[in-house]
Every structure is written in C-alpha cells, then in structure tokens.
Scaffold this motif. Structure first.
Motif, PDB file in Angstrom:
ATOM      1  N   MET A 135       0.788  -1.240   0.000  1.00 25.29           N
ATOM      2  CA  MET A 135       0.000   0.000   0.000  1.00 25.29           C
ATOM      3  C   MET A 135       0.822   1.295   0.000  1.00 25.29           C
ATOM      4  O   MET A 135       0.561   2.183  -0.814  1.00 25.29           O
TER       5      MET A 135
ATOM      6  N   ARG B 135      -7.043  -7.700  -1.487  1.00 23.06           N
ATOM      7  CA  ARG B 135      -6.741  -6.316  -1.074  1.00 23.06           C
ATOM      8  C   ARG B 135      -5.244  -6.143  -0.864  1.00 23.06           C
ATOM      9  O   ARG B 135      -4.569  -7.047  -0.338  1.00 23.06           O
ATOM     10  N   ASN B 136      -4.720  -5.003  -1.286  1.00 21.58           N
ATOM     11  CA  ASN B 136      -3.283  -4.731  -1.144  1.00 21.58           C
ATOM     12  C   ASN B 136      -2.860  -4.755   0.323  1.00 21.58           C
ATOM     13  O   ASN B 136      -3.689  -4.596   1.230  1.00 21.58           O
TER      14      ASN B 136
ATOM     15  N   ASP C 261      -9.162  -0.151  -3.257  1.00 22.99           N
ATOM     16  CA  ASP C 261      -8.887  -1.251  -2.326  1.00 22.99           C
ATOM     17  C   ASP C 261     -10.124  -1.613  -1.511  1.00 22.99           C
ATOM     18  O   ASP C 261     -10.337  -2.783  -1.178  1.00 22.99           O
TER      19      ASP C 261
ATOM     20  N   ARG D 213     -12.196  -3.428  -3.934  1.00 24.05           N
ATOM     21  CA  ARG D 213     -11.387  -4.402  -4.685  1.00 24.05           C
ATOM     22  C   ARG D 213     -11.781  -4.391  -6.151  1.00 24.05           C
ATOM     23  O   ARG D 213     -11.866  -5.430  -6.826  1.00 24.05           O
TER      24      ARG D 213
END
Length: 328
Positions: A100, A162-163, A244, A247
C-alpha cells in the motif's frame, strides 16, 4: 482551555466516525465497518477538493479524474504483482506491487502530474469556463479508461486480494478502516496547517481579489496551480483507497457524476470548513444507505436537502451548528 464551538463540533464528528465501526462490531454488524470506511475515503477525497474549492474558490468539476487515476494506480500495480508480469515501457520494465505505501506514493505522483497538466491549462480561465474545461479533461480520462482493454476497458479491473500494509492485516475490515481513518486525519492536519500558513492566506486572498494579490508581488496563477496539484494528489490517494475498499476499479470513478458528488459533499458539510467535507460524506453515505433501501429515487431527497442547505444554511452542517466561519 476552552474549545470554540466549531472545534468541539469537529471533535464530535471525528469521534462519531471512529465510534461507528467499533460499535458495529460490538453489536455484531460488521457491514457498518465498511460503511464507515466509505465515509472516511469519500471524506478524504472531499478534503482534497476542499483545498482547491474551499480555500482557492476553484470550482473544479474534474476531480474525478484524479480519483480514478489513483484507483487505476492501485488496480494496475496490484494486477501486475499478482500475474508476475512487469510493466513494459519499451526501454525498461518495472515490476508491479501490492504494498500500500508504494501504491499511495505512485497514485499521488500520477495524480499530481495529471493535476499539474490540467491545472496549467485550466487555471488560465475562470468562472464557468474553468468549470467546463476541468469537466472536459475529466471526460477525456473517462473515455481513455473505457477504451483501454488491457486493463478491463468498460468492464473495469478487479483487485483479487486487497493490497497489503506491512505489519497490518488489511483483509480485516476494522484494520483497513483504521488505515483510511489515519490517512484522513493526516489530510485534515495538512489542510489545517495549509489554511493557517502564509501560502494558504495568499491562496484565500487570491480568491477574493487577485489584482490586489498581484499588486504586492505575488503571482496568483502559481499559487493556484500549486494548490490544485496538492488537491489532486490528496484526491488520487483517496482513489487508491476506494479501489482497495471495493477491490475493483472502473471508469465510473472518473465520471462527471463522481466530480459532482465531491462538490455535494463539501456543500453539505460546509465549504472551506476543516471537517466540513467529512461531515458531508457522513451525511451523504447515511442518506444513500437509509433512503436507498426504501426507494431507487433517493437522490430526490438528497436534492431537497441540498436545496435547503443552499437556501437556508450556506455554511453547511458545520456552519449551521457552529455559526459563521471566524478568520484571523
């Protein structure tokens, strides 16, 4: 120490937003954590626009372009990290990433560069011409994203997982909320410092009378361009978080509807007020959730609320509760 009424209201808004996900988990309703995260992310995007609109008087109808670019930065970097195929720039290649902080930096840099290019042209106009030219640039990025099949085109681009954030499991909804809330607080702090700085004072003065500002040797164009770039960078950061959160990223993040939504958030909360955009985002998401479940035409009631604010409470929710903004 005695708090001013506006400071107390700002504190209350911050605490309510923080309390919503904690209370939701306490009562076994994790859905409200996502709702609160959406409030924080939209509030962050509106804080970015508030810097240009609230302080500089720049009614930009193109901030969705920066929001979408930030979202695509997150989506594209994540897709390359997942596939293991690096970017190919002809002479060199770069790997993707799902970390992130790196994605945020890339999103802000790309958003800032786009804002510099758009601002360098748009800020040579004013009034309705500025509104229309920023709208035109946003629509160009919108149609560019639609015609870009390598990254989903009209169908958008999914972010499968998700990152990640070092030392933090972002797949846990409450953890991701804290990440978004922390960035929102950082943006609010930056806005507060910017507003109280000499640079912020010059920006606000150029909004009121640019001839007088120019007569004391300050170039209004450069000040506005710098503010526009900073505004675009914060909005792009919010776009990366929004991608994010869902997504998923799609051209709809760049549509003029999204730009209009950001302006509505600021008007609802209070133009130029420090926590106004966040209060507006909370009101908007609450309306969307409560009335959207009753009727598809919930925007009608939002429109009536907006009409009431414009006619009877031009300072927005914060202005209605705290009174007129104090300067100096």
């Amino acid at each position: 120490m005695t708090l001013s009424r506006e400071t107390a209201i700002n504190l209350a808004v911050a605490l309510v937003l923080l309390a919503v996900p904690l209370a939701a988990l306490q009562f076994g309703n994790p859905f409200y954590v996502t709702l609160a995260t959406r409030m924080a992310v939209l509030g962050l995007a509106a804080v970015g626009l508030n810097l240009a609109l609230g302080l500089g008087g720049l009614v930009s109808f193109g901030h969705a372009a920066f929001f979408g670019v930030g979202g695509y930065a997150a989506g594209i970097l994540a897709s390359h990290a997942f596939s293991g195929v690096p970017f190919n720039f002809g002479l060199f290649t770069l790997p993707g990433t799902n970390v992130m902080p790196i994605i945020w930096i890339v999103a802000m840099l790309v958003g800032g560069l786009l804002a510099a290019a758009i601002g360098a042209i748009s800020l040579r106009t004013s009034g309705v011409y500025f509104i229309m030219i920023t709208l035109a640039f946003a629509q160009m990025t919108f149609y560019f994203a639609i015609s870009w099949p390598a990254y989903g085109g009209e169908d958008g681009l999914s972010i499968l997982v998700r990152n990640t954030m070092p030392g933090f499991n972002t797949m846990v909804p409450l953890n991701f909320f804290f990440v978004c809330y922390g960035l929102l607080l950082a943006a609010i702090l930056f806005f507060t410092l910017f507003k109280g700085s000499r640079f912020g004072a010059a920006l606000q003065a150029s909004r009121q009378n640019e001839v007088r500002v120019a007569s004391v040797g300050i170039a209004p164009f450069r000040i506005r361009l710098a503010a526009f770039v900073l505004s675009g960078m914060i909005t792009a950061l919010a776009g990366a978080l929004y991608a994010d959160l869902n997504r998923f990223v799609s051209p709809s993040m760049m549509s003029w509807h999204m730009s209009g939504e950001f302006i509505v958030l600021i008007i609802l909360g209070g133009v130029g007020r420090i926590w106004g955009p966040v209060a507006g985002a909370m009101l908007f998401v609450m309306f969307e959730y409560l009335l959207g479940g009753l009727t598809e035409r919930w925007q009608l009631f939002l429109g009536l609320l907006l009409l009431g604010v414009v006619l009877f409470a031009r300072g927005g929710l914060i202005g209605l509760l705290a009174g007129r903004a104090r300067h100096g």
